[in-house]
Design an enzyme around this catalytic site. Structure first.
Site, PDB file in Angstrom:
ATOM      1  CE  LYS A   1      11.388  19.510 -10.138  1.00 26.90           C
ATOM      2  NZ  LYS A   1       9.553  20.141 -10.886  1.00 26.90           N
TER       3      LYS A   1
ATOM      4  CD  GLU B   1       8.860  12.647 -15.374  1.00 23.64           C
ATOM      5  OE1 GLU B   1       7.605  12.987 -14.862  1.00 23.64           O
ATOM      6  OE2 GLU B   1      10.219  13.313 -15.839  1.00 23.64           O
TER       7      GLU B   1
ATOM      8  CB  SER C   1      13.097  22.489 -14.690  1.00 19.13           C
ATOM      9  OG  SER C   1      11.366  24.208 -14.896  1.00 19.13           O
TER      10      SER C   1
ATOM     11  CG  HIS D   1      -1.738  -1.479   1.234  1.00 13.72           C
ATOM     12  ND1 HIS D   1      -2.775  -2.208   1.208  1.00 13.72           N
ATOM     13  CD2 HIS D   1      -1.212  -1.819   2.279  1.00 13.72           C
ATOM     14  CE1 HIS D   1      -3.423  -2.862   1.546  1.00 13.72           C
ATOM     15  NE2 HIS D   1      -2.434  -3.495   2.282  1.00 13.72           N
TER      16      HIS D   1
END
Ligand code: ARG
Length: 469
Positions: free
Chosen positions: A293, A300, A287, A166
């Site tokens: 970043k 991804e 970024s 979980h």
């Protein structure tokens, strides 16, 4: 176009005999596949060479005709390789482009190549040859990735991290054990791929349009020349079957699902909230607005590409579901999804195979995270059971201890013996051994367990299996 001499017009149709007007310009583009199926040019020529050789062996072509055809096809292959082939949309597909070019180069003998076959068995042969090549590349890349995973798992056999259910801290595991879980998923993918390959590797050549041919062809011979296991059995099925492409897409969808799950974990682990892993800069981008970043773009994108591969599987299933036997033009739609599924699978495997050996685990962070969240609570329950307490009672006792520790803002191992003994007087000094993370993982000492020595043994078995491929 001049119907008397169709070859004087480069866009003349090879099937133009019964037509009295030219194809509508839009229809010509709409029905053409050469813009994409030229990817199978090499396989188309390979198939034609085998077909022509067989025709010569059974006496349908003379040896001289065969030699001319073979030389012409090889010259065309070189032309394609050099990027100099004049692809014509008016010639519809890769098959007719090459055949027309052959006749252009060697004269009328070129027109004999198509004896005893049809584009229907030709295209089925080409796709199978193309896919077989891709499968072999994918298998090699999958094995490279798995080799890297097993190496990393062995290096990290002792590295402790939280295991989750979980997405809540559950029990400590070793990082090596976690990596071997990925490896198991990929083992099943490999098995599926090899199983799919068996059904890809059959020769439909000779099924012709749908019913076979009246020439004395030798289908076993062309199968052999092309490295196929055997000829397919039924001519109607041979030209219409695309199960093998669907199976491949199913393999690819499941592979991508696995890579996507691993990607999701890498994305989580590289976040500052987890901070378990450093992914080297070369696999990340920045970024344009936020200077701080460093984004895990590669995992991804792998996660994102899973969507299109799942889509290709559904596209092919839907393509086939209402087709009557035998060949239908619908089948021209099989190629783009199949090509893209194979390309995407190969690219994503490459990304992972390059990335995995470069992953840098931040062991202190993993260890610290494992120490939080009462991940040794089950070990305490098992300890009580060994002291004669029934498991359900032990569960209750540990639950009370955890609740107490939360109130004290401490972990279980930080409670004193007296504090622990409030909940059960069977608890002794030896309890602290089982509350340590090292003790917890080492105790799971059986096949498939997370104990470091089991992880090392599993790595040895995994490596042996990879070497036996
Ligand atoms: N370009 C076609 C395809 O991809 C080749 C087979 C065409 N056969 C036909 N009878 N029109 O399926």
């Amino acid at each position: 176009m001049s119907k008397d001499n169709p070859s004087s017009n480069p866009a003349a149709k090879l099937w133009g005999g019964r037509f009295s007007e030219a194809t509508d310009a839009f229809v010509e583009r709409f029905t053409a596949s050469v813009t994409f199926d030229q990817r199978m040019a090499r396989e188309d020529i390979e198939g034609s060479l085998a077909h022509a050789q067989m025709l010569a062996e059974v006496g349908v072509l003379t040896n001289e005709e065969y030699s001319k055809i073979a030389a012409g096809l090889k010259a065309i292959a070189a032309e394609i390789e050099a990027g100099e082939f004049p692809w014509e949309v008016g010639l519809e597909d890769v098959h007719m482009n090459i055949e027309a070019r052959l006749t252009e180069r060697i004269g009328d003998t070129g027109k004999k190549l198509h004896t005893g076959r049809s584009r229907n068995d030709q295209v089925a042969t080409d796709i199978r040859l193309w896919l077989r090549n891709r499968i072999d590349l994918i298998a090699a890349e999958l094995t490279r990735l798995q080799g890297g995973l097993v190496d990393l798992a062995e290096r990290e056999a002792d590295t402790i991290m939280p295991g989750f259910t979980h997405l809540q801290s559950a029990q400590p595991v070793t990082f090596g054990h976690h990596l071997l879980a990925w490896n198991e998923m990929l083992n099943r993918d490999y098995e599926r791929l090899m199983d799919c390959r068996k059904r890809v590797n059959r020769s439909p050549l000779g099924a012709a349009a749908l019913a076979g041919t009246t020439y004395p062809i030798d289908r076993a011979r062309t199968a052999e020349l092309l490295g196929f296991e055997a000829p397919t059995e039924n001519s109607l099925d041979s030209v219409s079957d695309r199960d093998f492409a669907i199976e491949f897409c199913a393999f690819a969808a499941l592979l991508l699902t696995h890579l996507s799950r691993a990607s999701e974990e890498l994305v989580l682990w590289t976040s500052s909230q987890f901070d378990f892993i450093d992914l080297p800069d070369r696999f990340c981008t920045g970024s344009s607005i936020m200077p701080q970043k460093k984004n895990p773009d590669v995992p991804e994108l792998v996660r994102g590409k899973t969507g299109r591969v799942n889509g290709h599987l559904i596209a092919l299933l839907t393509l086939m579901k209402s087709q009557p036997l035998a060949y239908n033009k619908d089948n021209q739609e099989d190629k783009e999804p199949l090509y893209d599924a194979a390309d995407t699978a190969l690219d994503c495997l490459r990304a992972f195979a390059d990335m995995v050996p470069a992953l840098k685990p931040k062991k202190e962070n993993m260890l610290a995270a494992a120490a939080k969240g009462f991940s040794t609570a089950t070990d305490l329950a098992d300890y009580l059971v060994r002291k004669g307490v029934a498991f359900r009672d032990a569960h209750e006792i540990v639950g009370q201890s955890v609740s107490f520790a939360i109130a004290q803002n401490k972990d279980l191992a930080e409670l004193s013996l007296e504090q622990l003994r409030q909940f059960s007087n069977v608890i002794g000094e030896d309890v602290f051994e089982v509350l340590t993370l090292e003790g917890s993982v080492a105790a799971r000492d059986h096949i498939g367990g997370t104990a470091p020595n089991q992880v090392r043994a599993a790595c040895a078995r995994a490596r042996k299996a990879l070497e036996a491929r």
